[in-house]
Design an enzyme around this catalytic site. Structure first.
Site, PDB file in Angstrom:
ATOM      1  N   TYR A   1      -3.364   6.564 -74.747  1.00 50.55           N
ATOM      2  CA  TYR A   1      -2.358   7.346 -75.553  1.00 50.55           C
ATOM      3  C   TYR A   1      -1.053   6.431 -75.700  1.00 50.55           C
ATOM      4  O   TYR A   1      -0.295   6.616 -76.551  1.00 50.55           O
ATOM      5  CB  TYR A   1      -2.067   8.853 -75.048  1.00 50.55           C
ATOM      6  CG  TYR A   1      -3.202   9.788 -75.183  1.00 50.55           C
ATOM      7  CD1 TYR A   1      -4.469   9.307 -75.746  1.00 50.55           C
ATOM      8  CD2 TYR A   1      -2.803  10.907 -74.847  1.00 50.55           C
ATOM      9  CE1 TYR A   1      -5.351  10.388 -75.808  1.00 50.55           C
ATOM     10  CE2 TYR A   1      -3.972  11.925 -74.552  1.00 50.55           C
ATOM     11  CZ  TYR A   1      -5.246  11.722 -75.222  1.00 50.55           C
ATOM     12  OH  TYR A   1      -6.245  12.333 -75.539  1.00 50.55           O
TER      13      TYR A   1
ATOM     14  N   ASP B   1     -18.323  12.842 -68.040  1.00 52.67           N
ATOM     15  CA  ASP B   1     -19.280  13.886 -68.950  1.00 52.67           C
ATOM     16  C   ASP B   1     -19.953  14.575 -67.958  1.00 52.67           C
ATOM     17  O   ASP B   1     -20.020  16.031 -68.193  1.00 52.67           O
ATOM     18  CB  ASP B   1     -20.337  12.759 -69.565  1.00 52.67           C
ATOM     19  CG  ASP B   1     -20.608  11.630 -68.705  1.00 52.67           C
ATOM     20  OD1 ASP B   1     -20.453  11.336 -67.666  1.00 52.67           O
ATOM     21  OD2 ASP B   1     -21.873  11.118 -69.116  1.00 52.67           O
TER      22      ASP B   1
ATOM     23  N   ASP C   1      -7.952  21.293 -71.035  1.00 54.84           N
ATOM     24  CA  ASP C   1      -8.169  22.446 -71.992  1.00 54.84           C
ATOM     25  C   ASP C   1      -9.462  23.223 -71.767  1.00 54.84           C
ATOM     26  O   ASP C   1      -9.410  24.200 -71.903  1.00 54.84           O
ATOM     27  CB  ASP C   1      -8.075  21.779 -73.370  1.00 54.84           C
ATOM     28  CG  ASP C   1      -6.720  21.832 -74.120  1.00 54.84           C
ATOM     29  OD1 ASP C   1      -5.806  21.878 -73.364  1.00 54.84           O
ATOM     30  OD2 ASP C   1      -6.734  21.751 -75.146  1.00 54.84           O
TER      31      ASP C   1
END
Ligand code: NAD
Length: 360
Positions: free
Chosen positions: A146, A227, A255
């Site tokens: 980011y 994963d 989240d």
């Protein structure tokens, strides 16, 4: 003792939920004989309305003068709010990214805890939930994809975009240390999450985490590929204590973990720098759809205030007392509308704040 606390009321439901958290903090002062000196800081939409920009130098300066800052959420409805007619760097969210950067808040903590009383809201099957779960996602907040260089170009007439993922060993070491420190206050297990089978940045991450682990012999360390972690969170969430990971993986996994608890209105968060200072806020947004109706759940903000007591002010007993008062209000059957279920009594935002104060 006297502590300086900054309050950012924010936008949408922000002012309503911060007022309830302040009520609880005032009750903590009375019960334990502390003095909290508050200053009001502007950020996000409220700052755009008052000053034309989402973050001012004055707000940064005021925050730096505080021991900790408690914030409601910021932002408005992207379709209807005039704030979203502004260019991206002048919108409310830019204020949040700006203050995190200005205060060097590199460590983001998001607990995901399943309250026994809210098991029905958990989307997982009863046999998976078992005895419940209680984990802390520790996400690096100022590096990685980011914040790396990015550009979009045309290569032989084909639009091509590049984002870069960079971490240096110092950035990894400081977040890893924070993760192990937090684990020492909890169940002493760290799951470091990476993609070391593919990414060089992850291989460095893993190596540095191993080095830091040597200073914490009491803490069990395991490595998990991202994963697999995404899968394990819904398969067996009870296995996790502290999940330590980089920026983007942490964004996604936190989240996912919050959805597994089933109740966004309950989830607190903290962003810390290298000192004791922290910015504390609920994990949810400003919920413009229910703003001003006195129906928002204030518990995530009240629990964020509890995290502030524990991590920035070193008031562990007081933090435990606030968390216990929240549990008692839930156990007595009181619910805001978002967590309402059969046989419970629905209460407003301010009634929930009053109840938690009374249990405290
Ligand atoms: P949101 O979290 O605000 O709302 C999602 C849904 O959850 C809505 O239906 C809302 O009513 C409900 N909800 C959220 N918090 C609640 C609470 N405490 N009690 C009861 N119900 C609650 O997410 P969104 O709608 O995607 O975003 C709204 C605004 O919030 C946007 O401007 C977004 O950018 C901003 N936002 C801010 C932050 C932050 O300040 N850190 C984080 C996320 C989103």
């Amino acid at each position: 003792m006297e502590h300086r606390i900054g309050l950012i009321h924010g936008d949408g439901i922000g002012p309503e939920i911060v007022d309830e958290a302040k009520k609880v903090l005032d009750a903590v002062c009375t019960k334990y004989g502390h003095t909290f000196v508050y200053s009001k800081l502007l950020l996000g939409g409220a700052s755009i309305d008052a000053c034309g920009v989402p973050l001012t130098d004055e707000t940064v300066g005021q925050a730096k003068d505080c021991d900790a800052v408690l914030m409601g959420s910021i932002g408005g409805d992207a379709k209807t709010s005039p704030w979203y007619q502004l260019e991206p760097s002048r919108r409310p969210e830019a204020g949040l990214l700006g203050i995190r950067k200005a205060l060097n808040l590199f460590a983001n903590l998001r607990p995901a805890y399943l309250y026994d009383e809210l098991r029905a809201a958990c989307p997982l099957r009863e046999e998976i939930i078992g005895g419940g779960f209680d984990m802390m996602i520790m996400r690096e907040l100022t590096g990685g994809l980011y914040f790396g260089e990015r550009k979009t170009t045309e290569v032989d007439g084909v639009r091509t975009a590049v984002d870069t993922l960079t971490y240096n060993e110092q950035e990894i070491r400081r977040i890893a240390k924070r993760g192990f420190d937090i684990a020492m206050k909890r169940r002493k297990k760290v799951t470091s999450v990476d993609k070391a089978n593919v990414l060089d940045s992850s291989r460095l991450w893993r190596a540095v985490v191993e080095e830091v682990a040597k200073d914490y012999p009491e803490v069990e360390l395991e490595h998990m590929l991202v994963d697999n972690c995404a899968m394990q969170l819904v398969k067996n969430p009870a296995q996790f204590d502290v999940i330590l990971t980089e920026n983007m993986f942490g964004d996604i996994l936190s989240d996912e973990a919050s959805m597994v608890t089933g109740s966004i209105g309950m989830l607190s968060s903290a962003s810390l720098n290298e000192t004791k200072f922290g910015l504390y806020e609920p994990s949810h947004g400003s919920a413009p759809d229910i703003a001003g109706q006195n129906i928002a759940n204030p518990i995530a903000t009240i629990l964020s205030a509890a995290m502030m007591l524990r991590y920035s002010l070193d008031l562990d007993t007081e933090a435990d007392a606030v968390e216990s008062a929240v549990k008692k209000a839930l156990a007595a059957g009181y619910r805001t509308v978002d967590i309402m279920s059969d046989g419970c009594r629905q209460v407003s935002t301010s009634e929930m704040g009053d109840l938690i104060v009374s249990y405290l």
